[in-house]
Scaffold this active site. Structure first.
Site, PDB file in Angstrom:
ATOM      1  N   ASP A  38      12.512  54.260  -5.484  1.00 28.91           N
ATOM      2  CA  ASP A  38      11.418  53.434  -4.990  1.00 28.91           C
ATOM      3  C   ASP A  38      11.907  52.338  -4.050  1.00 28.91           C
ATOM      4  O   ASP A  38      11.125  51.818  -3.255  1.00 28.91           O
ATOM      5  CB  ASP A  38      10.660  52.806  -6.163  1.00 28.91           C
ATOM      6  CG  ASP A  38       9.825  53.844  -6.895  1.00 28.91           C
ATOM      7  OD1 ASP A  38       8.624  53.960  -6.590  1.00 28.91           O
ATOM      8  OD2 ASP A  38      10.372  54.554  -7.749  1.00 28.91           O
ATOM      9  N   GLN A  89       5.245  60.953 -16.614  1.00 30.30           N
ATOM     10  CA  GLN A  89       5.173  61.594 -15.297  1.00 30.30           C
ATOM     11  C   GLN A  89       6.007  62.875 -15.252  1.00 30.30           C
ATOM     12  O   GLN A  89       5.699  63.795 -14.498  1.00 30.30           O
ATOM     13  CB  GLN A  89       5.645  60.628 -14.200  1.00 30.30           C
ATOM     14  CG  GLN A  89       4.734  59.444 -13.973  1.00 30.30           C
ATOM     15  CD  GLN A  89       5.188  58.207 -14.724  1.00 30.30           C
ATOM     16  OE1 GLN A  89       5.756  58.314 -15.808  1.00 30.30           O
ATOM     17  NE2 GLN A  89       4.946  57.033 -14.163  1.00 30.30           N
ATOM     18  N   ALA A 146       6.818  56.771  -4.381  1.00 31.67           N
ATOM     19  CA  ALA A 146       6.984  55.837  -3.261  1.00 31.67           C
ATOM     20  C   ALA A 146       6.486  56.394  -1.922  1.00 31.67           C
ATOM     21  O   ALA A 146       5.694  55.741  -1.237  1.00 31.67           O
ATOM     22  CB  ALA A 146       8.450  55.405  -3.169  1.00 31.67           C
ATOM     23  N   ASN A 179      14.398  52.754  -9.441  1.00 37.23           N
ATOM     24  CA  ASN A 179      13.614  53.962  -9.694  1.00 37.23           C
ATOM     25  C   ASN A 179      12.925  53.817 -11.042  1.00 37.23           C
ATOM     26  O   ASN A 179      13.086  52.816 -11.741  1.00 37.23           O
ATOM     27  CB  ASN A 179      14.510  55.205  -9.666  1.00 37.23           C
ATOM     28  CG  ASN A 179      13.721  56.497  -9.612  1.00 37.23           C
ATOM     29  OD1 ASN A 179      12.809  56.638  -8.791  1.00 37.23           O
ATOM     30  ND2 ASN A 179      14.030  57.447 -10.475  1.00 37.23           N
ATOM     31  N   LYS A 180      12.134  54.796 -11.413  1.00 34.91           N
ATOM     32  CA  LYS A 180      11.357  54.756 -12.652  1.00 34.91           C
ATOM     33  C   LYS A 180      12.228  54.366 -13.841  1.00 34.91           C
ATOM     34  O   LYS A 180      13.368  54.811 -13.958  1.00 34.91           O
ATOM     35  CB  LYS A 180      10.689  56.115 -12.884  1.00 34.91           C
ATOM     36  CG  LYS A 180       9.805  56.194 -14.111  1.00 34.91           C
ATOM     37  CD  LYS A 180       8.734  55.105 -14.137  1.00 34.91           C
ATOM     38  CE  LYS A 180       7.808  55.176 -12.944  1.00 34.91           C
ATOM     39  NZ  LYS A 180       6.827  54.069 -12.936  1.00 34.91           N
TER      40      LYS A 180
END
Length: 354
Positions: free
Chosen positions: A241, A200, A46, A251-252
């Site tokens: 995020d 990631q 982000a 978030n992810k």
């Protein structure tokens, strides 16, 4: 390594899709290249996409200035480019925040100026300011987060996705705290979720911690429960995020599951994020737009098909962790604790009065 660098009229981005096996850079001379890099996760995280978008707007203004048209038409074109850049990823609020911050500055400046070259200078200064500011915010978050662990040692921290230097303009958000704990000798080990489907955690978090000689153990996402059950985890720290005024956290994908697991195992669940990740206009996490991504990210692995052709796929990029599962939120203004509506309200007041 530098993941975002502005040189004259070129934005140089580390292509994070190539890590960890290849270190490759993209030279962006067109705002569309920046938009594509954000959309395709060549630059991600982000805070980092907010920084990249700021520089992308310089390129958008430069293209608008080259139009053989009156100043007002150049502005209309620039605003259109800005909107298109902002729409590349809908969930991470830092992207919209950076674009709106610069666009609002341009609108204020055009009340007294009708020179596009002057506007470009204003945008450039603000984009550089956003980048520099992020470096400072990371440092302050690291200090604030480390204060949660005062007097503790041999800490084992679990993290998800990548909220490190690669995701920001500085030390990182969650990994900024980790780096500070390592610096003070309190950290024993980081456990990094690989973070399906784009890895990631494996490709980026494990990479940057390993490069910095910070002890890290990689695990698949479905091993987190085992690690907690075996007493291997002292705390979970993740990035974000978007955070609502209620304290709900986007978030992810996979973060919500970790929070549920942490709650069951009585493990503190911390979120690290700067003020620019807070959406002070949104109360409930259910109202956060969730980006849905292409099926191929799930049905293939590094270009190799791993699922039946034509299978239906659910691929949300993010999930929302309800505030009830969040122990505290680490910010540059200190650690926010429940009641989050009250503590986030105080943060909003600080931000508005800076």
């Amino acid at each position: 390594m530098n993941n975002i660098e502005w040189q004259e009229s070129t934005l140089i981005l580390l292509d994070q899709t190539k890590l960890p096996t290849e270190i490759s850079y993209i030279n962006c001379t067109d705002w569309r290249q920046v938009a594509e890099a954000i959309k395709m996760l060549r630059v991600r995280g982000a805070p980092a996409i907010g920084v990249a978008a700021g520089y992308g707007l310089i390129l958008a203004a430069m293209e608008s200035a080259r139009l053989n048209a009156p100043f007002n038409e150049q502005l209309v074109t620039f605003y259109d480019f800005s909107e298109r850049l902002k729409e590349t990823r809908p969930t991470a609020i830092n992207l919209a925040w950076a674009v709106e911050r610069i666009v609002n500055l341009v609108k204020a400046e055009t009340k007294t100026s009708s020179d596009m070259e002057h506007i470009i200078k204003i945008i450039t200064a603000e984009a550089e300011s956003i980048h520099k500011e992020d470096v400072g915010l990371n440092r302050r978050m690291a200090e604030a987060g480390a204060s949660l662990f005062e007097g503790q040692c041999n800490l084992r921290i679990l993290t998800h996705c990548n909220a490190g230097a690669l995701a920001t303009g500085g030390l990182g958000t969650a990994l900024g705290v980790v780096r500070k704990l390592y610096e003070t000798g309190q950290l024993e080990r980081v456990y990094a979720d690989e973070t399906r489907p784009l890895l990631q955690g494996a490709r980026l978090t494990a990479f940057e911690l390993h490069e910095d000689d910070i002890p890290v153990t990689l695990e698949t996402d479905n091993m987190a429960a085992y690690a907690m059950q075996q007493g291997l985890i002292d705390a979970v720290i993740v990035g974000a995020d978007r955070i609502t005024t209620k304290g709900d956290v986007a978030n992810k994908i996979g973060t919500y599951g970790l929070a549920v697991l942490a709650k069951f195992h009585n493990i503190p669940f911390y979120v690290a994020a700067p003020y620019s990740t807070f959406d002070f206009t949104l109360k409930n996490g259910s109202d956060i737009p969730i980006e849905m991504r292409d099926a191929y990210e799930v049905t293939s692995f590094h270009g190799i098909q791993t699922a039946p052709e034509g299978i239906n796929v659910l691929n949300p990029a993010f999930d929302v962790t309800p505030h009830e599962l969040v122990t505290a939120i680490i910010t540059e203004e200190g650690v926010l604790t429940p009641d989050f509506e009250e503590s986030i309200g105080k943060l909003c007041h600080i931000v508005q009065n800076r």
